[in-house]
Design a protein around this motif. Structure first.
Motif, short mmCIF file in Angstrom:
data_model
loop_
_atom_site.label_atom_id
_atom_site.label_comp_id
_atom_site.label_asym_id
_atom_site.label_seq_id
_atom_site.Cartn_x
_atom_site.Cartn_y
_atom_site.Cartn_z
N TYR A 3 0.84 -1.21 0.00
CA TYR A 3 0.00 0.00 0.00
C TYR A 3 0.87 1.25 0.00
O TYR A 3 0.61 2.20 -0.76
N ALA A 4 1.91 1.26 0.82
CA ALA A 4 2.81 2.41 0.87
C ALA A 4 3.52 2.59 -0.46
O ALA A 4 3.66 3.71 -0.96
N ARG A 5 3.97 1.49 -1.05
CA ARG A 5 4.65 1.57 -2.36
C ARG A 5 3.70 2.10 -3.43
O ARG A 5 4.10 2.88 -4.30
N ALA A 6 2.45 1.66 -3.36
CA ALA A 6 1.46 2.13 -4.33
C ALA A 6 1.23 3.63 -4.18
O ALA A 6 1.18 4.37 -5.18
N LEU A 7 1.09 4.11 -2.93
CA LEU A 7 0.87 5.54 -2.70
C LEU A 7 2.03 6.37 -3.22
O LEU A 7 1.83 7.44 -3.81
N VAL A 8 3.25 5.89 -2.99
CA VAL A 8 4.43 6.61 -3.47
C VAL A 8 4.39 6.73 -4.99
O VAL A 8 4.64 7.81 -5.56
N SER A 9 4.03 5.64 -5.68
CA SER A 9 3.95 5.67 -7.14
C SER A 9 2.85 6.61 -7.62
O SER A 9 3.03 7.37 -8.58
N ASN A 60 6.08 9.48 -18.16
CA ASN A 60 6.50 9.03 -16.83
C ASN A 60 5.31 8.96 -15.88
O ASN A 60 5.18 8.03 -15.09
N SER A 61 4.44 9.96 -15.96
CA SER A 61 3.26 10.00 -15.10
C SER A 61 2.38 8.78 -15.33
O SER A 61 1.92 8.13 -14.39
N LEU A 62 2.16 8.46 -16.60
CA LEU A 62 1.30 7.32 -16.93
C LEU A 62 1.90 6.02 -16.44
O LEU A 62 1.20 5.16 -15.88
N SER A 63 3.20 5.86 -16.61
CA SER A 63 3.87 4.63 -16.17
C SER A 63 3.77 4.45 -14.65
O SER A 63 3.47 3.37 -14.15
N LEU A 64 3.99 5.53 -13.90
CA LEU A 64 3.91 5.46 -12.44
C LEU A 64 2.48 5.23 -11.98
O LEU A 64 2.23 4.47 -11.02
N ALA A 65 1.52 5.86 -12.64
CA ALA A 65 0.11 5.67 -12.28
C ALA A 65 -0.31 4.22 -12.51
O ALA A 65 -1.04 3.64 -11.69
N GLY A 71 3.44 9.90 -9.70
CA GLY A 71 2.78 10.02 -11.00
C GLY A 71 2.03 11.33 -11.13
O GLY A 71 2.05 11.97 -12.19
N HIS A 72 1.37 11.73 -10.04
CA HIS A 72 0.67 13.02 -10.04
C HIS A 72 1.66 14.17 -10.21
O HIS A 72 1.41 15.11 -10.96
N THR A 73 2.79 14.09 -9.52
CA THR A 73 3.82 15.13 -9.63
C THR A 73 4.35 15.24 -11.05
O THR A 73 4.51 16.34 -11.59
N GLU A 74 4.60 14.09 -11.66
CA GLU A 74 5.09 14.09 -13.05
C GLU A 74 4.04 14.67 -13.99
O GLU A 74 4.36 15.36 -14.97
N SER A 75 2.76 14.40 -13.69
CA SER A 75 1.67 14.95 -14.51
C SER A 75 1.64 16.47 -14.42
O SER A 75 1.52 17.16 -15.43
N VAL A 76 1.74 16.99 -13.21
CA VAL A 76 1.74 18.44 -13.00
C VAL A 76 2.90 19.10 -13.76
O VAL A 76 2.76 20.20 -14.30
N CYS A 77 4.04 18.40 -13.81
CA CYS A 77 5.23 18.94 -14.48
C CYS A 77 5.22 18.69 -15.99
O CYS A 77 6.14 19.12 -16.70
N LEU A 111 -7.05 7.89 -11.29
CA LEU A 111 -7.58 8.08 -12.64
C LEU A 111 -7.29 9.48 -13.19
O LEU A 111 -7.12 9.67 -14.40
N HIS A 112 -7.22 10.45 -12.30
CA HIS A 112 -7.01 11.84 -12.72
C HIS A 112 -5.71 11.98 -13.51
O HIS A 112 -5.71 12.52 -14.63
N ALA A 113 -4.59 11.51 -12.95
CA ALA A 113 -3.31 11.62 -13.63
C ALA A 113 -3.31 10.85 -14.93
O ALA A 113 -2.71 11.28 -15.93
N GLN A 114 -3.98 9.70 -14.95
CA GLN A 114 -4.02 8.89 -16.16
C GLN A 114 -4.75 9.63 -17.29
O GLN A 114 -4.29 9.64 -18.44
#
Length: 332
Positions: free
Chosen positions: A107-113, A128-133, A117-123, A155-158
């Motif tokens: 669960y922690a690993r999933a949250l980190v990803s 990269n965002s899609l892969s992490l999501a 992913g959200h951070t990469e999306s904002v940038c 789903l938002h970042a995706q």
């Protein structure tokens, strides 16, 4: 506010404690605040209160599974500022990632990803965002239970990434899958992104405006008083549909009607919303001008929004601003 100041003063240092060494009533307080953080998906102020308190209490308690979640939650606000602190966000991300791997907690690993992913999306790093999501969602679906909320948030970042990558067929597949799942589980949070926001592209790509309007109307019925995250999603989605239909004046009126409510709170939500709203308003103004309107205000709005996008710290906003200014030059 007091929780935010206290958190800023104490920093992210903590003294590690085993779970059985933390009083049960303290864990209950922390977990109650963790549940409250989910309010931020819709109500930014209320969710923000619980988020700050959760982070402060988790760091004070020293239990590392909860600390990992706290570090993850501290990352996005660093990017929501007028002058974002990307270096600090990256440092927190690596700290949280290292801790999640040490704990070997899926669960922690999933949250980190998901948050990365959200951070990469904002940038604007869509691939990269899609892969992490996708990595985070796979962990949630395969190794965790009771995580419908987290899957919906992801789903938002995706959708943003797929939209700007131009992969509309895959966007459509994921949106339609989510809509089917929300009908079975009554998941308003997933529906918020899938049926509005940029999710409307799933039906517009097939020229199915009627279905896009039906889903937008579903979201409109869920709106409360005030202006929360759902209002942003509905506003962006409906204006997106208006512009697709060539109804530039309707899109402009819709955006202007909500602008005074939307702008004061926009600093508390995803910076992506700010870029999309200014781009949509500029496009709507240009659409009105291209149809013969000589309203000088439309010229000023398009120019101001275009220049603002060109100056935005999110690099992906700059080409959008340049397109707006080029469009303005073409209609003048």
């Amino acid at each position: 506010l007091s929780d935010g100041i206290r958190l800023w003063l104490r920093g992210t240092k903590y003294q590690k404690k085993e779970l059985n060494n933390v009083p049960v009533n303290e864990l209950t307080r922390i977990d109650t605040c963790w549940t409250g953080t989910m309010l931020a998906a819709r109500h930014m102020l209320e969710g923000g209160f619980f988020t700050l308190r959760f982070m402060r209490l988790a760091l004070a308690a020293g239990e590392e599974n909860r600390i990992c979640r706290a570090l993850v939650l501290m990352t996005p606000p660093l990017l929501y500022r007028q002058v974002p602190n990307v270096a600090a966000a990256n440092k927190l991300y690596h700290q949280a990632k290292t801790l999640a791997e040490e704990l070997n907690n899926p669960y922690a690993r999933a949250l980190v990803s998901l948050v990365r992913g959200h951070t990469e999306s904002v940038c604007g790093n869509w691939r990269n965002s899609l892969s992490l999501a996708e990595e985070g969602e796979a962990l949630l679906r395969q190794r965790c239970t009771g995580v419908q909320f987290e899957v919906a948030t992801n789903l938002h970042a995706q959708i943003v990434s797929l939209f700007f990558l131009g992969e509309l067929n895959e966007l459509s597949r994921r949106v339609n899958r989510t809509v089917a799942e929300t009908q079975q589980e009554n998941g308003w949070h997933a529906a918020m992104t899938a049926k509005s926001f940029l999710g409307s592209s799933a039906w517009l790509k097939d020229d199915n405006v009627e279905l896009a309007r039906v889903h937008a109307a579903d979201i409109e019925q869920m709106l409360d008083r005030g202006f929360d995250r759902l209002h942003y999603c509905e506003l962006i989605g409906s204006a997106h549909i208006d512009l697709y239909c060539g109804a530039a004046s309707q899109a402009y009126e819709r955006l202007e009607h909500s602008w005074k409510q939307a702008v004061p709170r926009i600093g508390m939500v995803d910076p992506t919303y700010r870029v999309l709203l200014h781009h949509l308003r500029a496009r709507a103004a240009l659409g009105c001008l291209s149809r013969g309107s000589d309203d000088r205000k439309l010229h000023r709005v398009a120019r101001r929004d275009g220049k603002g996008l060109c100056r935005d710290w999110q690099q992906w906003a700059r080409p959008l601003g340049q397109l707006v200014l080029a469009g303005l030059a073409a209609v003048q």
